[in-house]
Design a protein around this motif. Structure first.
Motif, PDB file in Angstrom:
ATOM      1  N   GLU A   1       0.902  -1.106   0.017  1.00 45.84           N
ATOM      2  CA  GLU A   1      -0.008  -0.196  -0.094  1.00 45.84           C
ATOM      3  C   GLU A   1       0.357   1.578   0.134  1.00 45.84           C
ATOM      4  N   GLY A   2       1.882   1.309   1.244  1.00 40.33           N
ATOM      5  CA  GLY A   2       2.918   2.453   0.314  1.00 40.33           C
ATOM      6  C   GLY A   2       3.572   2.384  -0.530  1.00 40.33           C
ATOM      7  N   GLU A   3       4.159   0.918  -0.995  1.00 39.87           N
ATOM      8  CA  GLU A   3       4.557   1.990  -2.465  1.00 39.87           C
ATOM      9  C   GLU A   3       3.575   2.460  -3.391  1.00 39.87           C
ATOM     10  N   LEU A   4       2.008   1.916  -3.440  1.00 42.93           N
ATOM     11  CA  LEU A   4       0.846   1.992  -4.010  1.00 42.93           C
ATOM     12  C   LEU A   4       1.110   3.877  -3.471  1.00 42.93           C
ATOM     13  N   LEU A   5       1.154   4.455  -3.016  1.00 44.93           N
ATOM     14  CA  LEU A   5       0.652   5.550  -2.103  1.00 44.93           C
ATOM     15  C   LEU A   5       1.723   6.183  -2.449  1.00 44.93           C
ATOM     16  N   ARG A   6       3.060   5.780  -2.632  1.00 44.50           N
ATOM     17  CA  ARG A   6       4.528   6.595  -3.425  1.00 44.50           C
ATOM     18  C   ARG A   6       3.915   6.495  -5.029  1.00 44.50           C
TER      19      ARG A   6
ATOM     20  N   ASN B   1      -2.325   1.844  11.098  1.00 44.51           N
ATOM     21  CA  ASN B   1      -3.735   1.819  11.371  1.00 44.51           C
ATOM     22  C   ASN B   1      -5.034   2.439  10.183  1.00 44.51           C
ATOM     23  N   SER B   2      -5.672   2.076  10.202  1.00 44.96           N
ATOM     24  CA  SER B   2      -6.595   2.274   8.702  1.00 44.96           C
ATOM     25  C   SER B   2      -7.449   3.689   8.941  1.00 44.96           C
ATOM     26  N   ALA B   3      -7.380   4.873   9.769  1.00 44.45           N
ATOM     27  CA  ALA B   3      -8.018   5.776   9.953  1.00 44.45           C
ATOM     28  C   ALA B   3      -6.569   6.520   9.683  1.00 44.45           C
ATOM     29  N   VAL B   4      -5.436   6.125   9.377  1.00 46.66           N
ATOM     30  CA  VAL B   4      -4.633   6.861   8.767  1.00 46.66           C
ATOM     31  C   VAL B   4      -4.166   6.408   7.852  1.00 46.66           C
TER      32      VAL B   4
ATOM     33  N   LEU C   1     -10.109   2.318   2.137  1.00 53.06           N
ATOM     34  CA  LEU C   1      -9.258   1.024   2.856  1.00 53.06           C
ATOM     35  C   LEU C   1     -10.651   0.405   2.523  1.00 53.06           C
ATOM     36  N   GLY C   2     -10.701  -0.917   2.872  1.00 48.95           N
ATOM     37  CA  GLY C   2     -11.912  -2.096   2.003  1.00 48.95           C
ATOM     38  C   GLY C   2     -11.170  -3.458   2.487  1.00 48.95           C
ATOM     39  N   LEU C   3     -12.777  -4.524   2.180  1.00 50.31           N
ATOM     40  CA  LEU C   3     -12.519  -5.983   2.531  1.00 50.31           C
ATOM     41  C   LEU C   3     -12.147  -6.073   0.977  1.00 50.31           C
TER      42      LEU C   3
END
Length: 98
Positions: free
Chosen positions: A25-30, A66-69, A81-83
């Protein structure tokens, strides 16, 4: 500046890579921050309402936010985020038309 269709395609391809386990997810965000918005970490962190340090840590996999952040971090990109199914056959069932 990329047009809207190419930006959407970049986002879809990036999401597919996360779902396939090829990208975090972090790599995607970048990737999306740079390729779609063309923003620095400082600019994006202000837009997202998180610290630049938190953004950097998420992008580099240094923290398990966490999911909120994470939702706050992805909000400027129109993502949350989702399932999602873990198994291929579940994806196929979910995406098939009945």
């Amino acid at each position: 500046m990329k047009n809207q269709n190419s930006k959407e395609q970049l986002m879809i391809e990036g999401l597919k890579q996360v779902w396939a386990g090829e990208k975090t997810e972090g790599e995607l965000l970048r990737y999306l921050r740079k390729e779609i918005l063309g923003l620095t970490q400082q600019q994006y962190s202000q837009l997202a309402g998180i610290s630049r340090r938190t953004l950097s840590d998420i992008e580099n996999g240094k923290i398990q936010a966490n999911s909120a952040v994470l939702n706050q971090a992805f909000k400027p990109l129109g993502l949350k985020l989702g399932l999602v199914p873990r198994f291929e056959n579940h994806w196929q069932q979910l995406l098939s038309t009945n």
